[in-house]
Write an enzyme that holds these catalytic residues in place. Structure first.
Site, short mmCIF file in Angstrom:
data_model
loop_
_atom_site.label_atom_id
_atom_site.label_comp_id
_atom_site.label_asym_id
_atom_site.label_seq_id
_atom_site.Cartn_x
_atom_site.Cartn_y
_atom_site.Cartn_z
N TYR A 14 35.25 41.37 31.27
CA TYR A 14 33.97 41.75 32.58
C TYR A 14 34.22 41.86 33.10
CZ TYR A 14 33.54 36.86 32.48
OH TYR A 14 34.23 35.27 33.29
N GLY A 15 36.09 41.19 33.54
CA GLY A 15 35.99 40.63 35.44
C GLY A 15 36.90 41.71 35.76
N THR A 16 38.23 41.26 35.66
CA THR A 16 39.53 41.86 36.15
C THR A 16 40.39 42.45 35.27
OG1 THR A 16 40.91 39.46 35.82
CG2 THR A 16 39.87 39.97 37.87
N LEU A 17 39.83 42.16 33.62
CA LEU A 17 40.99 43.14 32.43
C LEU A 17 40.11 44.27 32.23
CD1 LEU A 17 40.64 40.03 30.04
CD2 LEU A 17 42.50 41.24 31.49
N GLU A 87 44.29 33.76 31.20
CA GLU A 87 42.84 33.19 31.50
C GLU A 87 43.02 31.05 31.14
OE1 GLU A 87 41.42 35.12 33.15
OE2 GLU A 87 41.27 37.02 32.13
#
Ligand code: PCA
Length: 150
Positions: A14-17, A87
């Site tokens: 849901y983020g920087t990936l 992470e």
């Protein structure tokens, strides 16, 4: 030849990936497969913005909880290990948990996937809430690890 790898794990990001964002490079390895645009099946999180410009998902049981949009990937053991390292699961920065996600388009098949939930950190209470982590916000605020002050 590289040694063969194994395992197939669903991972919800849901983020920087996500595609187009800084850490997506980890999912461009041959053994990661895009499985679709998805969202969490239930509204049970809030999203916070960490100082270095990446998002944290935190569980919430109050009515401010939201459904979170993201992308689903199938990855092998090696890629899952790389994601855990990014992470910082071993330090508790994020924990890797499972969640039910569904496709954003019909047919809305439900899948179970791993995802990275914020660890129990002291700074969470003061971080600003965000509704979504999109490319515009990412490009504006994200600081890669090697550019952060200590
Ligand atoms: N990376 C993981 C968790 C938050 C982040 O920036 C992700 O994209 O899902």
């Amino acid at each position: 030849m590289s040694p063969s790898t194994s395992g197939a794990h669903n991972v919800f990001v849901y983020g920087t990936l996500k595609r187009g964002l800084y850490n997506h490079r980890l999912l461009e390895r041959g053994n990661a497969r895009f499985m679709g645009e998805v969202r969490t099946k239930r509204a049970q999180h809030v999203m916070l913005l960490a100082d270095a410009g990446y998002p944290y998902l935190v569980k919430s049981t109050t009515d401010d909880a939201r459904v979170i949009d993201g992308e689903l990937y199938s990855v092998d053991d090696d890629t899952l290990t790389l994601l855990d390292e990014l992470e910082e699961v071993s330090t508790g920065m994020y924990t890797r948990e499972t969640i039910e996600v569904e496709r954003r388009e019909e047919p809305r098949a439900t899948k179970e996937a791993y995802y990275y939930l914020a660890g129990d950190r002291e700074d969470l209470a003061r971080l600003p809430r965000i509704d979504a982590y999109d490319k515009a916000l990412h490009d504006d605020v994200y600081l890669p690890k090697d550019q952060r002050g200590r």
